[in-house]
Design a protein around this motif. Sequence first.
Motif, short mmCIF file in Angstrom:
data_model
loop_
_atom_site.label_atom_id
_atom_site.label_comp_id
_atom_site.label_asym_id
_atom_site.label_seq_id
_atom_site.Cartn_x
_atom_site.Cartn_y
_atom_site.Cartn_z
N VAL A 167 0.84 -1.21 0.00
CA VAL A 167 0.00 0.00 0.00
C VAL A 167 0.87 1.25 0.00
O VAL A 167 0.64 2.20 -0.75
N LYS A 204 2.69 1.67 -3.44
CA LYS A 204 1.83 2.03 -4.58
C LYS A 204 1.07 3.34 -4.37
O LYS A 204 0.88 4.11 -5.30
N SER A 205 0.64 3.59 -3.13
CA SER A 205 -0.28 4.71 -2.90
C SER A 205 0.29 5.86 -2.08
O SER A 205 -0.35 6.89 -1.95
N PHE A 222 -4.06 3.37 6.59
CA PHE A 222 -4.27 1.92 6.55
C PHE A 222 -3.73 1.26 7.82
O PHE A 222 -4.42 0.45 8.47
N THR A 282 -1.84 7.24 2.48
CA THR A 282 -2.69 6.04 2.43
C THR A 282 -2.20 4.97 3.39
O THR A 282 -2.97 4.37 4.14
N VAL A 283 -0.88 4.72 3.41
CA VAL A 283 -0.36 3.66 4.27
C VAL A 283 -0.46 4.05 5.74
O VAL A 283 -0.63 3.19 6.61
#
Length: 562
Positions: free
Chosen positions: A24, A27-28, A36, A32-33
């Motif tokens: 995550v 890629k993002s 998350f 985002t991580v």
Amino acid sequence: MAESFFLLAATFIPLLLAPVAYFVGKKSGAGTVTWFSFGVLAVSTGLLALPALALQGGMSAYVESYQWSQFGNFGLRLDGLSLPFAMIIYILCTVLAIYSKPYMIHKIMEDMPGASRHENPGHGGQVTLTADQQSYVNHHMGLYFALYLAFSMGMFGTVLATNVIEFYVFFELMLVPSFFLVAFYGYGARRRIALMFFFWTHVGAVVLLLSLLTMGFFAGGFDFDTIRANAHLIPQEWLALIIFGLVAGLGVKLAAFLLHIWLPYAHAEAPTPVSALLSPAMIGIGAYGLLRLWLELLTGSYEQYSLYINMWGLATIIYGGAMALMQDDIKKVLAYSSISQMGYILFGLGSESVLGITGATMLYVTHGLGKAVLFMMAGSIILQTGTRSMSKLGGLAGKMPYTAVIAMIGALTIMGVPPTSGFMAEWTMFNGVLQTAANDGDWFRSAMFGFGIMGTILTSAYILWMIKRIFFGKIPEEMAHVKEASPYVTATMAAFAALSLIIGVYPDLFLAPVSDYVQGMFADYPGVLPIPQGSGLIEPAEGSSVGLEEGLSVGAEAGGNH
């Protein structure tokens, strides 16, 4: 009751989703991580809260047990002893995930070669990144949070384990990711320091393992309840060696005096969010190990050695406090402060009274909250000023008012000043030490009580001296540009400060289940002084006991239930 898997899920969800966090992040990106990972840990905390509420409702223990191997059952247990440790670890890990975002972005960019800087990122400036550099940051943010989740899982499992081999496995599992977090994202000679940290704590864990295996061999099993029931089968000549191994192995994790060498380096040079877990959460697990593995499983041996633990705690208080007073680096002040605070816990564990042991357990809670706030304050200072040398700081209260106020609440918590949680913990602990000295008419214990009280003066001295040098006085000219840290930093700091005040006003959230449980542990041992009548602490009903065998067991298989 229907089969439940709250503790199993709460423990292993972070580990199972750690690889997902890496992808995550890669890629993002960082935002985002971060959310998350926060969500993963928040779910785990919520799953823990469900059985915790049952304990508040009167249940003595909540246990999940599963068939495992020749080593016994794999179990997870939440009771009055593990509750404060588990809740503080889960809360710290969850909130610090949010705090990690701005700090780790800053740290990764600081280490990244070739970034074009419009302003010094240590001063909160913006950084222009190429696509490759952005990919580098994303990769490392994903890796950081993957290691962070694995580290969290290791701490979770250690304080919930019901089997000595299981305890050791989790105990070592929290070492591996923390080693990589220091080696990859620390300061200074971080790889050498990470190796020192790994060597000291691993050797301590191996010494601990030898004692655990010996206990299980003589007791005929490795489950906690088996060892406790058969502790009388352990030969006296072996018992002293077992206790020495337990105390030495866990003393390394506690960073108690003479076994503390690794801590000032590892905690000072680790990235600050990791420091805020190593110091408030991880090292205190050593105290939990002493409570669970020695005081509970081998209760009959406690009185014989309690005075030595009391003396060791006093030496640790004084040494850590004196060294903290000599430091210029904010994080080294806090690292040595952690040694001193572990001394208070040892001082209470050696009190030979239920009050003292209860207060020592509560000190883990207050140290967790207060020291997390202060380490986060140090990180905020590093982010906004680019330095952690107090001789280069001063007058920042006018520039960072929210940070100053919240840091002061953290300082009051560590000093044990009402209405913070630190006051009730220290009052209960010192009350227990004095109770034993007065009951026995022991001048030596009375003298140690007096020196322990003087240790609180030393604590106040280094904490207030640090606050004064950072936030008051004349502000240096080069600090004129400094401004308040981002909401990611101040809001998370404020959450811990608020929780310290809440527990300070209503300590029974943790104090009642802890005092009940410890009272039950020593119900058959009159040499350990019970809670005095009229103390205001809740006592178990007459004839009740909260030993290991009374937990509510639910398991994946019927054969795994107790």
